[in-house]
Design a protein around this motif. Sequence first.
Motif, short mmCIF file in Angstrom:
data_model
loop_
_atom_site.label_atom_id
_atom_site.label_comp_id
_atom_site.label_asym_id
_atom_site.label_seq_id
_atom_site.Cartn_x
_atom_site.Cartn_y
_atom_site.Cartn_z
N ARG A 132 -3.65 66.76 1.53
CA ARG A 132 -3.74 65.46 2.22
C ARG A 132 -5.05 64.78 1.91
O ARG A 132 -6.11 65.41 1.84
CB ARG A 132 -3.59 65.63 3.73
N LEU A 133 -4.96 63.44 1.75
CA LEU A 133 -6.12 62.58 1.61
C LEU A 133 -6.05 61.54 2.71
O LEU A 133 -5.02 60.88 2.88
CB LEU A 133 -6.12 61.91 0.23
N LEU A 134 -7.14 61.39 3.47
CA LEU A 134 -7.15 60.49 4.64
C LEU A 134 -8.35 59.57 4.57
O LEU A 134 -9.48 60.00 4.31
CB LEU A 134 -7.20 61.31 5.93
N LEU A 135 -8.11 58.27 4.82
CA LEU A 135 -9.16 57.27 4.89
C LEU A 135 -8.89 56.41 6.12
O LEU A 135 -7.79 55.89 6.28
CB LEU A 135 -9.19 56.40 3.63
N GLU A 136 -9.90 56.28 6.99
CA GLU A 136 -9.75 55.53 8.24
C GLU A 136 -10.87 54.50 8.37
O GLU A 136 -12.01 54.76 7.96
CB GLU A 136 -9.79 56.46 9.45
N TYR A 137 -10.51 53.37 8.97
CA TYR A 137 -11.50 52.31 9.23
C TYR A 137 -11.35 51.85 10.68
O TYR A 137 -10.26 51.57 11.15
CB TYR A 137 -11.30 51.12 8.29
N ASN A 138 -12.46 51.79 11.38
CA ASN A 138 -12.47 51.47 12.80
C ASN A 138 -12.30 49.97 13.01
O ASN A 138 -13.26 49.19 12.85
CB ASN A 138 -13.78 51.95 13.42
N ILE A 139 -11.08 49.54 13.36
CA ILE A 139 -10.87 48.13 13.68
C ILE A 139 -11.13 47.87 15.16
O ILE A 139 -11.19 46.71 15.59
CB ILE A 139 -9.44 47.69 13.32
N PHE A 183 -12.64 44.75 18.88
CA PHE A 183 -11.97 44.56 20.16
C PHE A 183 -12.58 45.51 21.20
O PHE A 183 -11.88 46.34 21.78
CB PHE A 183 -10.47 44.82 20.04
N PRO A 184 -13.88 45.40 21.45
CA PRO A 184 -14.55 46.40 22.31
C PRO A 184 -14.10 46.37 23.76
O PRO A 184 -14.20 47.38 24.45
CB PRO A 184 -16.03 46.04 22.17
N GLU A 185 -13.59 45.26 24.24
CA GLU A 185 -13.23 45.13 25.66
C GLU A 185 -11.72 45.23 25.88
O GLU A 185 -11.23 44.84 26.93
CB GLU A 185 -13.74 43.79 26.20
N THR A 186 -10.98 45.73 24.90
CA THR A 186 -9.52 45.84 25.01
C THR A 186 -9.09 47.29 24.88
O THR A 186 -9.90 48.18 24.64
CB THR A 186 -8.83 44.98 23.94
N ILE A 187 -7.77 47.51 25.00
CA ILE A 187 -7.24 48.86 24.87
C ILE A 187 -7.36 49.38 23.44
O ILE A 187 -7.23 50.59 23.18
CB ILE A 187 -5.76 48.86 25.32
N LEU A 188 -7.63 48.50 22.49
CA LEU A 188 -7.77 48.89 21.08
C LEU A 188 -9.20 49.25 20.72
O LEU A 188 -9.53 49.30 19.53
CB LEU A 188 -7.28 47.75 20.18
N TYR A 189 -10.03 49.54 21.70
CA TYR A 189 -11.44 49.78 21.41
C TYR A 189 -11.66 50.96 20.47
O TYR A 189 -12.68 51.02 19.78
CB TYR A 189 -12.21 50.00 22.72
N ASN A 190 -10.73 51.93 20.43
CA ASN A 190 -10.88 53.09 19.54
C ASN A 190 -9.70 53.21 18.56
O ASN A 190 -9.29 54.30 18.20
CB ASN A 190 -11.03 54.38 20.34
N ALA A 191 -9.15 52.07 18.14
CA ALA A 191 -8.05 52.06 17.18
C ALA A 191 -8.59 52.06 15.75
O ALA A 191 -9.63 51.46 15.47
CB ALA A 191 -7.16 50.84 17.40
N TYR A 192 -7.86 52.77 14.86
CA TYR A 192 -8.28 52.88 13.47
C TYR A 192 -7.14 52.46 12.55
O TYR A 192 -5.98 52.82 12.78
CB TYR A 192 -8.67 54.33 13.13
N GLY A 206 -1.10 52.40 8.45
CA GLY A 206 -0.81 51.90 9.78
C GLY A 206 -2.03 51.95 10.67
O GLY A 206 -3.16 51.95 10.19
N VAL A 207 -1.77 52.00 11.96
CA VAL A 207 -2.82 52.01 12.97
C VAL A 207 -2.63 53.24 13.84
O VAL A 207 -1.51 53.53 14.26
CB VAL A 207 -2.78 50.74 13.84
N ARG A 208 -3.69 53.96 14.08
CA ARG A 208 -3.64 55.10 14.99
C ARG A 208 -4.48 54.79 16.21
O ARG A 208 -5.52 54.15 16.14
CB ARG A 208 -4.14 56.38 14.33
N LYS A 209 -3.98 55.26 17.36
CA LYS A 209 -4.64 55.00 18.64
C LYS A 209 -4.78 56.31 19.38
O LYS A 209 -3.82 57.06 19.53
CB LYS A 209 -3.82 54.02 19.48
#
Length: 301
Positions: A193-200, A204-213, A256-259
Motif C-alpha cells: 500500500r501507498l498512502l498520501l493524505e492532505y489535511n483539508i 474548516f477549523p470551526e466545523t465538523i470537518l476540522y480533522n478531515a483529510y 476521497g475524504v476520510r473523517k
Amino acid sequence: MSGILDSIIINAGAEYTALDFFTHPSNVQGIPISKFSAPGSGADTSVVSRGSTTTRAFYSIGSVPSRIPGTRDIKGFFSFLSGLAWSFNLTSPRTYRGNLINYPDDGRRYLAFDDYVSNQLFPLPPQLGRNMEYTYEDYQMYFTLYLGYYEGKNVNFGVGPIYGLAVYRMDIIEREHRVSSVKNQLQELKGLRLLLEYNIGQYFPETILYNAYLFLEITSFGDLDGKGLNIKNQVTTANGLPAPSLYMNMTTYRMGVRKEIQLSKVPHKKEEGPAYPPLQNLPSAGLPPKEDTKSDSENPG
C-alpha cells in the motif's frame, strides 16, 4: 493521531480497480509450455481475463495510521523504529464482473498427447475459443504495516506491506450454465500500500470537518511474491479433467475524504491563568471598597 481503541475512520470516495485472473503455464514432464498465439502469454503467467475493471463508490471502516507504542521518541541504533506505523481496515463487499478467455483451454478435445501439446502451444484465438463469464465478490479485513511513515503538520505519507483475510464467492457461467460456484471461501491477503493524505480540515477549523483529510491510496494484492492469490473453482477442461489453478491480482486506486470519529472522551486542555476570574471590589486589609470610601467622603457625619 489516536489508536484503534480511541477512534475509527470513515472513508468516502471513489475507487478504480483492475482485476486480473491468470494461470501459470502448463507443464509437460516438468517443462513449462508457453502459448505462442495467446495474448498476454509469458514464461511465468498467462492472463485469461478480460473486461475486469470497474469504478464505483465504496465505504470502509478502519483506524488512522498510528505509531507503534513506545517508538516515537527512540534515539540511537533503533531510531528507525520511530518511522513505523500501522492501521486496520474493513471494507464493504464489492462485486466484479468480466470474462475468462480460453480458460482452462480453448474448448477443443484432445485424444492423444501430441494433440494436447499442440492445443497448448497453438490455442484458438479468443473470438473462436472458449468464453466464460464470471462474477467475483469479496470483502476484506487486513492490517497495514507502514515501514516508512511521515506525519507532518498537514501532509501524511506512508508505504508498507498488507496482510489480512478476504471472504469471497465466485460464479463462472458458460453458455448460460453455471459451471462453477464457490461460496464463503477464505483467502489470505498479501500486498503493498501507498498512502498520501492532505489535511483539508485546516480550512474548516470551526466545523465538523476540522480533522478531515483528502487521501490518495494505491493498494495492490498478490504482487509481493509474483504468484497471485489462489482462487478456488470447479471448472474442468474440454476432456473433463481438473482445470489448472486460477490466480488473481487486484490493484485498487482510491481517492476521497476520510473523517476520524472519536470513540473515547477527549480530555480537556488545562487552561492557562487562574482557575477563576478575579473578583471585583474585594476588601483587602480591612479597607472598604473604593466606591464606599468615596461615598462616605461626600456625605460626612
